[in-house]
Design a protein around this motif. Structure first.
Motif, PDB file in Angstrom:
ATOM      1  N   LEU A 140       0.828  -1.201   0.000  1.00 11.66           N
ATOM      2  CA  LEU A 140       0.000   0.000   0.000  1.00 11.66           C
ATOM      3  C   LEU A 140       0.866   1.257   0.000  1.00 11.66           C
ATOM      4  O   LEU A 140       1.906   1.311   0.659  1.00 11.66           O
ATOM      5  CB  LEU A 140      -0.912   0.014   1.231  1.00 11.66           C
ATOM      6  CG  LEU A 140      -1.807  -1.224   1.418  1.00 11.66           C
ATOM      7  CD1 LEU A 140      -2.495  -1.174   2.782  1.00 11.66           C
ATOM      8  CD2 LEU A 140      -2.843  -1.314   0.305  1.00 11.66           C
ATOM      9  N   ILE A 141       0.425   2.263  -0.738  1.00 15.47           N
ATOM     10  CA  ILE A 141       1.129   3.538  -0.816  1.00 15.47           C
ATOM     11  C   ILE A 141       0.202   4.632  -0.291  1.00 15.47           C
ATOM     12  O   ILE A 141      -0.969   4.674  -0.637  1.00 15.47           O
ATOM     13  CB  ILE A 141       1.548   3.861  -2.267  1.00 15.47           C
ATOM     14  CG1 ILE A 141       2.442   2.747  -2.822  1.00 15.47           C
ATOM     15  CG2 ILE A 141       2.262   5.206  -2.342  1.00 15.47           C
ATOM     16  CD1 ILE A 141       2.732   2.875  -4.306  1.00 15.47           C
ATOM     17  N   GLU A 142       0.732   5.507   0.554  1.00 15.92           N
ATOM     18  CA  GLU A 142      -0.067   6.592   1.115  1.00 15.92           C
ATOM     19  C   GLU A 142      -0.664   7.457   0.008  1.00 15.92           C
ATOM     20  O   GLU A 142      -0.026   7.714  -1.016  1.00 15.92           O
ATOM     21  CB  GLU A 142       0.793   7.476   2.019  1.00 15.92           C
ATOM     22  CG  GLU A 142       1.183   6.837   3.346  1.00 15.92           C
ATOM     23  CD  GLU A 142       0.000   6.710   4.291  1.00 15.92           C
ATOM     24  OE1 GLU A 142      -0.900   7.582   4.245  1.00 15.92           O
ATOM     25  OE2 GLU A 142      -0.026   5.744   5.077  1.00 15.92           O
ATOM     26  N   PHE A 143      -1.911   7.883   0.225  1.00 14.64           N
ATOM     27  CA  PHE A 143      -2.573   8.771  -0.732  1.00 14.64           C
ATOM     28  C   PHE A 143      -1.868  10.121  -0.735  1.00 14.64           C
ATOM     29  O   PHE A 143      -1.546  10.669   0.314  1.00 14.64           O
ATOM     30  CB  PHE A 143      -4.042   8.940  -0.355  1.00 14.64           C
ATOM     31  CG  PHE A 143      -4.867   9.585  -1.435  1.00 14.64           C
ATOM     32  CD1 PHE A 143      -5.064   8.953  -2.645  1.00 14.64           C
ATOM     33  CD2 PHE A 143      -5.444  10.827  -1.232  1.00 14.64           C
ATOM     34  CE1 PHE A 143      -5.822   9.536  -3.647  1.00 14.64           C
ATOM     35  CE2 PHE A 143      -6.211  11.421  -2.226  1.00 14.64           C
ATOM     36  CZ  PHE A 143      -6.399  10.778  -3.429  1.00 14.64           C
ATOM     37  N   MET A 144      -1.616  10.653  -1.929  1.00 12.11           N
ATOM     38  CA  MET A 144      -0.796  11.856  -2.079  1.00 12.11           C
ATOM     39  C   MET A 144      -1.633  13.116  -2.273  1.00 12.11           C
ATOM     40  O   MET A 144      -2.722  13.058  -2.851  1.00 12.11           O
ATOM     41  CB  MET A 144       0.128  11.701  -3.300  1.00 12.11           C
ATOM     42  CG  MET A 144       1.186  10.650  -3.163  1.00 12.11           C
ATOM     43  SD  MET A 144       2.123  10.462  -4.713  1.00 12.11           S
ATOM     44  CE  MET A 144       1.087   9.282  -5.570  1.00 12.11           C
ATOM     45  N   PRO A 145      -1.129  14.267  -1.807  1.00 15.09           N
ATOM     46  CA  PRO A 145      -1.775  15.533  -2.170  1.00 15.09           C
ATOM     47  C   PRO A 145      -1.686  15.749  -3.673  1.00 15.09           C
ATOM     48  O   PRO A 145      -0.769  15.240  -4.334  1.00 15.09           O
ATOM     49  CB  PRO A 145      -0.966  16.585  -1.405  1.00 15.09           C
ATOM     50  CG  PRO A 145       0.290  15.917  -0.989  1.00 15.09           C
ATOM     51  CD  PRO A 145       0.042  14.448  -0.961  1.00 15.09           C
ATOM     52  N   MET A 146      -2.647  16.497  -4.225  1.00 16.28           N
ATOM     53  CA  MET A 146      -2.716  16.685  -5.670  1.00 16.28           C
ATOM     54  C   MET A 146      -2.767  18.167  -6.031  1.00 16.28           C
ATOM     55  O   MET A 146      -3.213  19.003  -5.248  1.00 16.28           O
ATOM     56  CB  MET A 146      -3.951  15.985  -6.238  1.00 16.28           C
ATOM     57  CG  MET A 146      -3.903  14.479  -6.154  1.00 16.28           C
ATOM     58  SD  MET A 146      -5.375  13.701  -6.881  1.00 16.28           S
ATOM     59  CE  MET A 146      -6.563  13.971  -5.578  1.00 16.28           C
ATOM     60  N   ALA A 147      -2.328  18.470  -7.247  1.00 15.18           N
ATOM     61  CA  ALA A 147      -2.454  19.810  -7.824  1.00 15.18           C
ATOM     62  C   ALA A 147      -3.210  19.689  -9.141  1.00 15.18           C
ATOM     63  O   ALA A 147      -3.222  18.622  -9.767  1.00 15.18           O
ATOM     64  CB  ALA A 147      -1.088  20.429  -8.063  1.00 15.18           C
ATOM     65  N   TYR A 148      -3.856  20.795  -9.549  1.00 18.45           N
ATOM     66  CA  TYR A 148      -4.655  20.806 -10.772  1.00 18.45           C
ATOM     67  C   TYR A 148      -4.269  22.021 -11.605  1.00 18.45           C
ATOM     68  O   TYR A 148      -4.182  23.135 -11.091  1.00 18.45           O
ATOM     69  CB  TYR A 148      -6.155  20.886 -10.445  1.00 18.45           C
ATOM     70  CG  TYR A 148      -6.682  19.708  -9.676  1.00 18.45           C
ATOM     71  CD1 TYR A 148      -7.372  18.677 -10.310  1.00 18.45           C
ATOM     72  CD2 TYR A 148      -6.506  19.628  -8.293  1.00 18.45           C
ATOM     73  CE1 TYR A 148      -7.875  17.599  -9.593  1.00 18.45           C
ATOM     74  CE2 TYR A 148      -7.003  18.553  -7.564  1.00 18.45           C
ATOM     75  CZ  TYR A 148      -7.679  17.545  -8.225  1.00 18.45           C
ATOM     76  OH  TYR A 148      -8.174  16.483  -7.507  1.00 18.45           O
ATOM     77  N   TYR A 149      -4.083  21.804 -12.913  1.00 21.79           N
ATOM     78  CA  TYR A 149      -3.768  22.887 -13.836  1.00 21.79           C
ATOM     79  C   TYR A 149      -4.915  23.108 -14.821  1.00 21.79           C
ATOM     80  O   TYR A 149      -5.578  22.161 -15.265  1.00 21.79           O
ATOM     81  CB  TYR A 149      -2.512  22.555 -14.648  1.00 21.79           C
ATOM     82  CG  TYR A 149      -1.207  22.954 -13.996  1.00 21.79           C
ATOM     83  CD1 TYR A 149      -0.874  24.302 -13.845  1.00 21.79           C
ATOM     84  CD2 TYR A 149      -0.311  21.989 -13.555  1.00 21.79           C
ATOM     85  CE1 TYR A 149       0.338  24.662 -13.264  1.00 21.79           C
ATOM     86  CE2 TYR A 149       0.898  22.343 -12.967  1.00 21.79           C
ATOM     87  CZ  TYR A 149       1.213  23.690 -12.822  1.00 21.79           C
ATOM     88  OH  TYR A 149       2.401  24.042 -12.245  1.00 21.79           O
ATOM     89  N   ASN A 150      -5.105  24.368 -15.193  1.00 17.81           N
ATOM     90  CA  ASN A 150      -6.021  24.714 -16.279  1.00 17.81           C
ATOM     91  C   ASN A 150      -5.362  24.381 -17.619  1.00 17.81           C
ATOM     92  O   ASN A 150      -4.165  24.045 -17.667  1.00 17.81           O
ATOM     93  CB  ASN A 150      -6.398  26.191 -16.201  1.00 17.81           C
ATOM     94  CG  ASN A 150      -5.201  27.109 -16.318  1.00 17.81           C
ATOM     95  OD1 ASN A 150      -4.125  26.816 -15.800  1.00 17.81           O
ATOM     96  ND2 ASN A 150      -5.365  28.234 -16.987  1.00 17.81           N
ATOM     97  N   PRO A 151      -6.104  24.432 -18.735  1.00 20.03           N
ATOM     98  CA  PRO A 151      -5.525  24.028 -20.032  1.00 20.03           C
ATOM     99  C   PRO A 151      -4.239  24.763 -20.407  1.00 20.03           C
ATOM    100  O   PRO A 151      -3.324  24.150 -20.980  1.00 20.03           O
ATOM    101  CB  PRO A 151      -6.656  24.340 -21.019  1.00 20.03           C
ATOM    102  CG  PRO A 151      -7.905  24.170 -20.218  1.00 20.03           C
ATOM    103  CD  PRO A 151      -7.564  24.682 -18.855  1.00 20.03           C
TER     104      PRO A 151
END
Length: 435
Positions: free
Chosen positions: A64-75
């Protein structure tokens, strides 16, 4: 002893079969692939409490791998959003090949039989009752009769596709409601890491869809996805463009990337049961309409279905008996999927410039990403959003329409009849699909 045929070795079908076999049911899973071919060649996230719910030990930490923080980019990649990370979540990343084989091992110990290399060609019907499946096994055509068919054969299920229209089950999941995915792990050739390591790109390379990069010390997980058809040439061109923007992505492929996969990316099908038939997982479109994740939903469906079958007073699995499974599943997950599907539909209708505008004008922020379809606003926040929308007249009308419709959308699943009544269900189905 009641005989259960599971068409396809999907997570939900295996979970249901395992629970039923423990109660003495005669369960056989028929799967096209060989045992060695089972499972996608990548990692996905799931809530690890699902193992306990189906009576399996939780795998060790090394799996199992810890759930990671995420980032989101616009187009245009001019705005990066980083919503708060929930550190208390039970979500973990798990190798899909390990997961499916772990489930198969558990099911076999419970008494489930598996027939690999079974090419299912359709349903066996007796009038309007599904009484088994047709399959080609070892080159021989077979008719396999059973008291219940659990359809876990995926987005292109030959069982679902063969059902007559009078059963009320959608045969086809359209191309625009299908997520086409290329995914591969590439060698990482520098020490550079993304911040955060997991980054999602909306409408990348002028495609209506979602891509991501996940950077690890030794590899980069690259996903290229579109809402609708995509060929290998298009996918590899996007990988090449990522490599130009992020030189730490090497040319060497470590795993995956051999073909384009397809999963449903829409709300759950409006009717998923018939006489002698119940669909689970991708065959019933049980994925999150904005991400494609479906492991948790599929296993939940398998649990609810098994409970319905075990507790049924009648041993004839009519649509009236199985409706309890559909009703309970929709009560638990229907509103969330329906609202997320509505968001996806709205996004797909925007131009790339308009979607950029939503990010750059702070109409779309970390708050929307964190709360999803359940987001709510104070009057002052709404005023600030309205001021920003003045700059984007083409977006204002779709968003206003979305705001009005989303309130209604959240109540639609509650209108589903609790007891099976074909006339009422037909009316509800039209309302559900109309949104």
């Amino acid at each position: 002893m009641r005989k259960i045929s599971v068409a396809g070795a999907g997570h939900g079908g295996i979970a249901a079969g395992m629970l039923l076999a423990r109660k003495g049911y005669d369960v056989t899973v028929y799967e096209l692939k060989s045992r060695e071919e089972m499972g996608y060649d990548w990692h996905d996230c799931m809530c690890i409490d699902r193992f306990e719910k189906i009576g399996l030990d939780t795998p060790g930490e090394k799996e199992l791998i810890e759930f990671m923080p995420m980032a989101y980019y616009n187009p245009s990649r001019t705005v990066k959003l980083t919503p708060p990370h929930n550190t208390g979540s039970s979500l973990r990343y798990i190798d899909r090949k390990f997961l499916i084989n772990y489930l198969i091992d558990g099911a076999e110990k419970a008494g489930v039989k598996f027939v690999f290399g079974a090419n299912i060609t359709g349903a066996l019907l007796r009038g309007t009752t599904v009484c088994g499946i047709r399959a080609v096994i070892d080159g021989e055509k077979k008719e396999i009769f059973s008291d219940l068919v659990i359809d876990a054969a995926g987005v292109c299920s030959p069982v679902r596709r063969s059902l007559p229209s009078e059963l009320g089950i959608m045969n086809e999941i359209s191309e625009k409601e299908t997520f086409y995915i290329y995914r591969a792990y590439y060698e990482k050739i520098t020490d550079e890491l993304l911040d955060p390591k997991y980054t999602i790109y909306f409408f990348n390379d002028n495609r209506v869809g979602m891509d991501w990069l996940i950077s690890d010390e030794k590899f980069v997980d690259v996903l290229i996805g579109t809402f609708g058809p995509m060929d290998m040439e298009t996918a590899l061109e996007s990988v090449k463009n990522f490599r130009q923007a992020y030189p730490f992505i090497g040319e060497k492929k470590l795993r995956g990337g051999t073909k384009i996969e397809k999963i449903p990316l829409r709300r759950t099908l409006p009717v998923i049961v018939a006489n002698g038939y119940a669909a689970v997982g991708d065959s019933a479109a049980m994925t999150e309409p904005l991400s494609g994740s479906g492991i948790n939903l599929s296993i939940d469906a398998g649990i609810i279905l098994a409970d319905t079958v075990i507790s049924a007073k009648s041993r004839n699995y009519t649509v009236s008996v199985l409706w309890d499974y559909q009703y309970k599943y929709f009560k638990k997950h229907g509103n969330g999927q329906l609202s997320a599907d509505y968001v996806k539909q709205m996004m797909s209708k925007l131009s790339f410039k308009e979607l950029d505008g939503l990010f750059e004008g702070k109409v779309f922020t970390e708050k929307e990403l964190a709360a999803g379809p359940s987001v709510s606003y104070t009057p002052s926040e709404l005023m600030e959003k309205a001021k920003s929308l003045v700059k984007f007249p083409g977006v204002a009308l779709p968003l206003a329409s979305f705001g009005i419709s989303s309130a209604f959308t959240s109540s639609v699943c509650s209108l589903m009849p609790e007891q099976y009544d074909k006339e009422k269900i037909d009316k509800w189905q039209k309302l559900y699909e109309k949104l």
